[in-house]
Every structure is written in structure tokens, then in C-alpha cells.
Design an enzyme around this catalytic site. Structure first.
Site, PDB file in Angstrom:
ATOM      1  N   HIS A  96       3.375   6.911  -6.846  1.00 15.05           N
ATOM      2  CA  HIS A  96       2.663   8.140  -7.222  1.00 15.05           C
ATOM      3  C   HIS A  96       3.613   9.339  -7.148  1.00 15.05           C
ATOM      4  CE1 HIS A  96      -1.560  10.249  -6.832  1.00 15.05           C
ATOM      5  NE2 HIS A  96      -0.959  10.529  -7.974  1.00 15.05           N
ATOM      6  N   HIS A 140       1.779   4.672  -2.826  1.00 15.62           N
ATOM      7  CA  HIS A 140       1.979   6.116  -2.657  1.00 15.62           C
ATOM      8  C   HIS A 140       3.342   6.524  -3.202  1.00 15.62           C
ATOM      9  CE1 HIS A 140      -1.592   7.025  -0.360  1.00 15.62           C
ATOM     10  NE2 HIS A 140      -1.269   6.228   0.644  1.00 15.62           N
ATOM     11  N   HIS A 174       0.830  -1.207   0.000  1.00 10.24           N
ATOM     12  CA  HIS A 174       0.000   0.000   0.000  1.00 10.24           C
ATOM     13  C   HIS A 174       0.862   1.254   0.000  1.00 10.24           C
ATOM     14  CE1 HIS A 174      -3.546   2.492   1.191  1.00 10.24           C
ATOM     15  NE2 HIS A 174      -2.589   3.234   1.759  1.00 10.24           N
ATOM     16  N   GLU A 175       1.777   1.336   0.951  1.00  3.79           N
ATOM     17  CA  GLU A 175       2.592   2.551   1.046  1.00  3.79           C
ATOM     18  C   GLU A 175       3.480   2.722  -0.182  1.00  3.79           C
ATOM     19  OE1 GLU A 175       1.990   4.836   3.087  1.00  3.79           O
ATOM     20  OE2 GLU A 175       0.582   3.654   4.281  1.00  3.79           O
TER      21      GLU A 175
END
Length: 715
Positions: free
Chosen positions: A503, A500, A496-497
Site C-alpha cells: 500500500h 501494508h 499481512h504486514e
């Protein structure tokens, strides 16, 4: 030569920043990685002061420019301003959130309201706003490119949201509110960290550690040893169980001693409620909720939630409420059904007296028992196959290589801000540098709980910067010489991290304020949630899920059970999430006179809000109670915690898109799909309407049906 690269930086209106201060010149390290080894607490105050003074001078130059406003002398000048302050604050925020300590927190408390006032200096300057309005009026003649036009639109919108059209007297009221709000947010965050530190659970009787593996027991003993000499020291050694930020604590699923489980959950849910005066957050959160409501009304909004949602992709607070309500009833129904099943498992436990009722502290323990009974696996069986380094290299990094052609090269020559922080250089398939990825995976005293990503350097073509991004987790460090073994949920957090991080790393925009994850809060979680899908991809999990001693792969039958678990436990998971999201909305959909006035009223406000929403289940406490809900009262996700489920609508739809891009049964794990996702969405930052980016990828608006199926919320 730019002023900030000479030996002495001379901020207008302030004392010179001494050349010995590490912020006096840009970092000479690759990609502008801050030189943390050179930074001391004593450097922060003068550097922040110099940075604010320099930026105010830069803003004043824009405001008093006698030339007709154009892109270069207005928009670009604003975007270039604050270079020194950005360098300082990225380091400052990193140290405050990931290292902490009384000295850092004292500076943070002092600086926070000054930074709020500094921001107001810009956002309430009518001269700058008038230049932007003039530029907007001339825009049809200027043939602005799409990104610049969007930047202009964004600034004008943000000026109006900041209160630029209010009268002077109202500006003064707004400045006072902003300063006090940011002070309270800082205090709340610091008290939450303090509550985790003092809320550790002491274990003197080794029998209470039944059910825990040898590595975990050793880690808890190390926790006690590390606190020798402190107020938390335990005579004769013993064991200390640290608290993590969410309500549910990892050991609740594995500790077979019912008394320890009860003590651990009690310590978790009572944080900030006055059990320790120094970490009591109730008065802080009440004043914060009231002042946010006052500010919203001053700005012309019904409540703070209406103010927040206007800047997101959701249409209104009513739309958010309707979505949460649509999910609440089936989630609570599923959780109630799951509770009945768990009561049966508890009834069959010979170590528990007859007639014992399931308690909230029993839930995850018996859920793991039921999972093991039905699916013949639990996290205890999985952990030896989930070693952190392998999850990173053969899971997270491998996936990024398959999708985007990236390679990762650890840079032992580059240091982070703590001994266990690691740095990787990220390269394109052709060897071109993308940026740096910094991994801070372990919990430490003073570090705030949870997991998050932040930037140390924002990508920007205007400033010639490539990105440096950080992933922060809070994994309990193992004893020296022992491997870091993860739970399945911790593996999910790694993926999940890193979503980020991608991104941020793939940002390809001109203006720094539009870079990377600088998107609305109800969109920012979308790419990270998409990246979670790859942890369960057969090719990926077969690579990272190998026994840390033998190297043997996770047995095929166990892997099949893990991947087929599907919606098991989603009633609980969705209900505890919705509990927090609905609490966040409840605190921020009230007027100033509707906020309770006494700390003792916080619990009643919570209970009434949860009951009214239909998720007030005694056995399923919200993921965060108000008193340690740092997302919403520490700032950042105030009235925006709904963003996770809102973004998951986009995520679930995108998972289906990847499946449609499959080649030779690869489930979409290929360069063509990755390149398309990168170009259409990950690279765009906030250079356009984020939902336009989604439509460019998907060819239509998102639909909610895939999410309902994923979470088992269909009838």
C-alpha cells in the site's frame, strides 16, 4: 538552493542547526533512506526544535500572504512545509518504537507535548483556515483536479474537527487537553514496553520446558544469557520466556507443563495492573479515557468514539456497535462449543487429575492437541517447513512478483537502525525503482510488541519522493547459526504486514499527506488483510513451505490439512478479538463523569463491559486487556480497534473478486488481477474517498456475507 541543503540550517526564531547534525541536510542515501548510523540521541532535541521552528515560519508565511489564495501559495505551500521536521520525526519514531531505551524515552516524553502544541499552532490558526475557505469558495472557477479538490476538502474537514470554530478561551482549553493526552499516550506506551521487559517468566527447572523443541529451548536460554548483569539475571543460567504484546503467548500452544502455562498466562494478563509499580498503567489509562471524553464534548461530540468514527468509513458509532453485536452472539456460541470439545480432550489427558476443569491457560494447548487429533498436524510439525528467509523470498516476494512484476534485491550496503534490520530495493518489471523495503523481523529489548508497518519516506510527486517502508515483527531470534522457524500465524503476519508495505510502495499521488496508508483507520487494514490470502495459495505455499534442512516440500497430505482447516478455532479467535474491540468502544463511549476514578476499578469496568456485550467468557480473555492495550491507549487505534473486522468485510469480498479473475485455475494470482488491484486501490492512497476506490474495483458496495462464512458465523 533550499535553505535545508546549505551547510548551516537557520530555523526562524531558533538557534542554527549545527552542520554536524545529521539532520541538517537531506540524506544522501538512495531513496532518502535515513542515515541511521550517523544519528545519536544527542542529535534529536536540537533537530526537533529546528524543525518545528522552520515549519512555524513556513505556516506564518502562508497565513500572512497578501495574495489571493490559490493552490500554489496555500495548499502546496502547506504540503511542502515541515520537510526538516518530517525527516527528524520518522527517525525519532522509528528509534522510539523499535529500539527504545531510557535515553530515547526521556526525549520522547519531553518532545511529545511540544509536538502536540506545534500541531495546534497550525490547526487553530484562523488565518490559514480563512484562506482555505476562500479557496473553496473560488474552487468552481479554478477547475481543480480531483486530487487537489479532495485535499482541500480534507484540510477544511480536519480544521473543523480540530476545533477551529471554537472561541479563543476554548482553544486554550483544547491546547491543554491535547498536550496532556499525548503525554499520557506516550507514558502508556513506555509502561507497556516496560511491563513486557519485567514480566518475563523465569524457568529454573528444565522439566517445565517439556513439549518445546530444541531450538525454542536454546532461544529461551539465550534470553537469560543476554540479561546477565541486569536485574532480570538468573543465577546459574536458566531460561527466560519473554512476553509478546497480545494476551495469548506463543508458547501456550506448545508447552505441555501445565504449571508453566498457568504462570505464563498469569504474567500476561496481569501486566500493568500494579504487580510492578513502574509499569502500572491503570491511572494513566483512566486519566486518558476521561480527557479524551472531555475533549470530545468540547468539540461537540457525544463521546470520543463518535469523534473518531466520523473520520472513518463507518457511518457512526451506532453502526459500529451494531456490527460488533451482530458478530458477538454467534462467536461466543461457537467459543462455548469449542470449550466443551477441549474439556473432553483435557479429560482424556492422563497427566491431568480427574475432575480438572479447563483453564484459560489450557485453551491453545488443547486446541493444538485437538487440531492434531482431527487434522493430524500442529505447529510443531509445520515449523521445520516455515523458515523465515524462504517465507520471504519464495512466499511474500514471489507473490508480489506474480501479481505486480516486482523484483527484490537485498542491499547489504544500506544499513538499518539495528544490526538485524535488512534493506531491499524494489524494482518494477522493467527495472524502474519503486522504493526501498526495510525488514525488522526480530524482537529485542526496548522494542514495542506486536507487528506494524511505517514509512521512513512518503511517496509524493510534489516533493519528488519515492517510498521507503518498514515492516516490523517480533519473532523470537534463534541462537546463532540456527534457522528462524515460524508458526503458521507468524507466516500470516509476514503476508499481512507486507500488504501494508505494498500500500505504501504503490502510492501514486501528488500530495504527501495523502500518500500510501494515510487513509482512515477503518480502511487501512483492508489491503493488508487481502494479502493474507496468498499464503494459502497452492502455488505459493508449495514454494515457501519446504524443510529447512532437506529442502523437501511440505507433504501433500499435511498441506491439504493445513489448507482445509477452514473455520477451525474461529469461535475463540473471533471472541477474543471482539473482546478487545468492545473494550475499546466501552472506554470511549462514556462521558468524563462515567470513567472510573480509582485504578482498582479498571478490572470491574472491563468485566461489566464484556458481560454486557455477551463476550465475557472466563475461558476466552480479550486479545488485549485494558492495561496493555497499546492500540487504544498508546494512540493510533483509540476507538478504532473495530477497524480490523470492519476492513475484513472488504477483504473477504475482495478475495471473492480475485477468484473471479482466475486464469487457467490460478485463483487470481496473475498480473492482470494484480495490476487492476494496484491501479484501482493500492495506488490511490487517500486521494479520494476510499470506499469509492473499493467500488471502482468491485463495481458495488461490499457485502458482509463472505466474512460470516469465513469465520463460521452463519446459522
Amino acid at each position: 538552493m533550499p535553505a535545508e541543503t546549505v551547510a548551516t540550517f537557520e530555523p526562524a526564531g531558533g538557534a542554527a542547526l549545527d552542520a554536524s547534525n545529521p539532520f541538517a541536510a537531506p540524506s544522501a542515501l538512495p531513496y532518502g533512506l535515513p542515515d541511521f548510523a550517523a544519528v545519536g540521541v544527542e542529535h534529536l532535541r536540537p533537530a526537533v526544535a529546528a524543525g518545528m521552528a522552520a515549519q512555524r515560519a513556513e505556516w506564518e508565511a502562508v497565513a500572512t500572504d497578501e495574495r489571493m489564495p490559490d493552490v500554489a501559495n496555500t495548499l502546496e505551500a502547506i504540503e511542502r512545509s515541515g520537510t526538516l521536521l518530517r525527516r527528524v520525526m520518522t527517525v525519532f519514531h522509528t528509534l522510539a518504537s523499535s529500539v527504545g531505551g531510557d535515553e530515547i524515552h526521556a526525549v520522547e516524553t519531553e518532545v511529545a507535548p511540544r509536538l502536540a502544541a506545534h500541531g495546534d499552532t497550525f490547526w487553530l490558526d484562523r488565518r490559514i483556515f480563512d484562506r482555505l475557505e476562500s479557496l473553496a469558495n473560488a474552487a468552481p472557477l479554478l477547475d481543480l483536479d480531483a486530487e487537489t479538490a479532495w485535499l482541500l476538502h480534507t484540510y477544511r474537514k480536519n480544521f473543523q474537527r480540530a476545533g477551529i470554530r471554537l472561541a479563543d478561551a476554548q482553544h486554550e482549553q483544547l491546547r491543554a487537553l491535547n498536550g496532556r493526552i499525548v503525554t499520557l499516550e506516550t507514558e502508556f506506551s513506555q509502561r507497556v514496553v516496560k511491563a513486557m521487559e519485567v514480566g518475563v517468566v523465569r524457568v529454573e527447572d528444565p522439566a517445565e520446558l517439556a513439549g518445546l523443541d530444541e531450538g525454542t529451548v536454546a532461544a529461551l536460554a539465550r534470553n537469560a544469557a543476554d540479561r546477565a548483569g541486569s536485574t532480570l539475571a538468573m543465577p546459574g543460567g536458566g531460561h527466560l520466556v519473554p512476553l509478546m504484546l497480545p494476551t495469548q503467548q506463543p508458547l501456550l500452544a506448545r508447552a505441555s507443563h501445565r504449571g508453566l502455562r498457568a504462570r505464563l498466562l498469569e504474567a500476561s494478563v496481569t501486566r500493568g495492573t500494579g504487580v510492578d509499580a513502574a509499569s502500572d498503567t491503570r491511572a494513566v489509562l483512566l486519566e486518558l479515557a476521561r480527557l479524551r471524553a472531555e475533549r470530545a464534548q468540547l468539540l461537540g461530540y457525544a463521546h470520543h468514539a463518535a469523534y473518531v468514527v466520523e473520520d472513518g468509513t463507518a457511518a457512526s458509532a451506532d453502526v459500529v456497535g451494531e456490527m460488533l453485536a451482530r458478530l458477538a452472539a454467534p462467536a461466543a456460541r461457537n467459543a462455548t462449543r469449542e470449550a466443551a470439545e477441549l474439556q473432553e480432550v483435557l479429560d482424556a489427558d492422563p497427566t491431568v487429575p480427574d475432575g480438572t476443569r479447563l483453564a484459560p491457560s489450557d485453551w491453545t494447548y488443547y486446541a493444538e492437541r485437538l487440531r492434531k487429533e482431527r487434522l493430524s498436524f500442529d505447529d510443531t510439525v509445520l515449523r521445520p517447513y516455515l523458515e523465515l528467509d524462504r517465507v520471504l523470498t519464495e512466499g511474500v516476494f514471489y507473490t508480489a512478483g506474480k501479481l505486480f512484476g516486482l523484483t527484490f534485491h537485498e542491499r547489504d550496503d544500506l544499513a538499518g537502525y539495528a544490526d538485524d534490520v535488512r534493506v531491499w530495493e524494489v524494482l518494477e518489471a522493467d527495472g524502474t525503482g519503486v522504493g526501498l523495503f526495510v525488514g525488522d523481523f526480530y524482537a529485542r529489548p526496548g522494542k514495542r510488541g506486536g507487528a506494524w508497518m511505517h514509512n521512513l519516506v512518503d511517496q509524493s510527486h510534489l516533493l519528488g519522493q519515492r517510498p521507503v517502508v518498514v515492516n516490523n515483527l517480533n519473532i523470537t531470534p534463534p541462537p546463532p547459526g540456527m534457522p528462524t522457524l515460524l508458526t503458521w500465524d507468524e507466516v500470516r503476519t509476514c503476508f499481512h504486514e507486507f500488504g501494508h508495505a505494498l500500500h505504501g510502495l504503490f502510492s501514486d499521488v501528488r500530495y504527501p499527506s495523502l500518500s500510501g496508508t494515510s487513509v482512515p483507520r477503518d480502511f487501512v487494514e483492508y489491503p493488508s488483510q487481502v494479502n493474507e490470502m496468498w499464503m494459502a495459495h497452492p502455488d505459493v505455499v508449495a514454494r515457501f513451505a519446504r524443510h529447512h534442512v532437506t529442502g523437501e516440500p511440505l507433504p501433500a497430505e499435511l498441506l491439504d490439512k493445513v489448507l482445509s482447516a477452514g473455520t477451525y478455532g474461529q469461535g475463540f479467535a473471533t471472541t477474543e478479538y471482539l473482546g478487545a474491540a468492545l473494550l475499546d468502544q466501552a472506554w470511549h463511549q462514556v462521558g468524563p463523569d462515567q470513567v472510573p476514578t480509582e485504578p482498582t476499578e479498571v478490572e470491574a469496568f472491563e468485566r461489566e463491559a464484556l458481560d454486557r456485550a455477551g463476550v465475557g467468557l472466563e475461558l476466552v480473555p480479550p486479545r488485549y486487556r485494558s492495561t496493555y492495550f497499546n492500540h487504544t491507549f498508546g494512540g493510533g487505534y483509540d476507538a478504532g480497534y473495530y477497524s480490523y473486522i470492519w476492513s475484513e468485510v472488504l477483504d473477504a469480498d475482495t478475495v471473492e473478486w480475485f477468484a473471479e479473475q482466475a486464469q487457467d485455475g490460478d485463483g487470481g494470482l496473475n498480473r492482470a488481477a494484480g495490476t487492476r488491484f494496484r491501479e484501482a486501490l493500492l495506488s490511490r492512497g487517500y486521494s479520494q474517498d476510499p470506499l469509492a476506490s473499493f467500488r471502482e474495483l468491485r463495481g458495488r458496495d461490499a457485502v458482509i456475507d463472505p466474512l460470516l462464512v469465513r469465520r463460521g458465523l452463519t446459522d
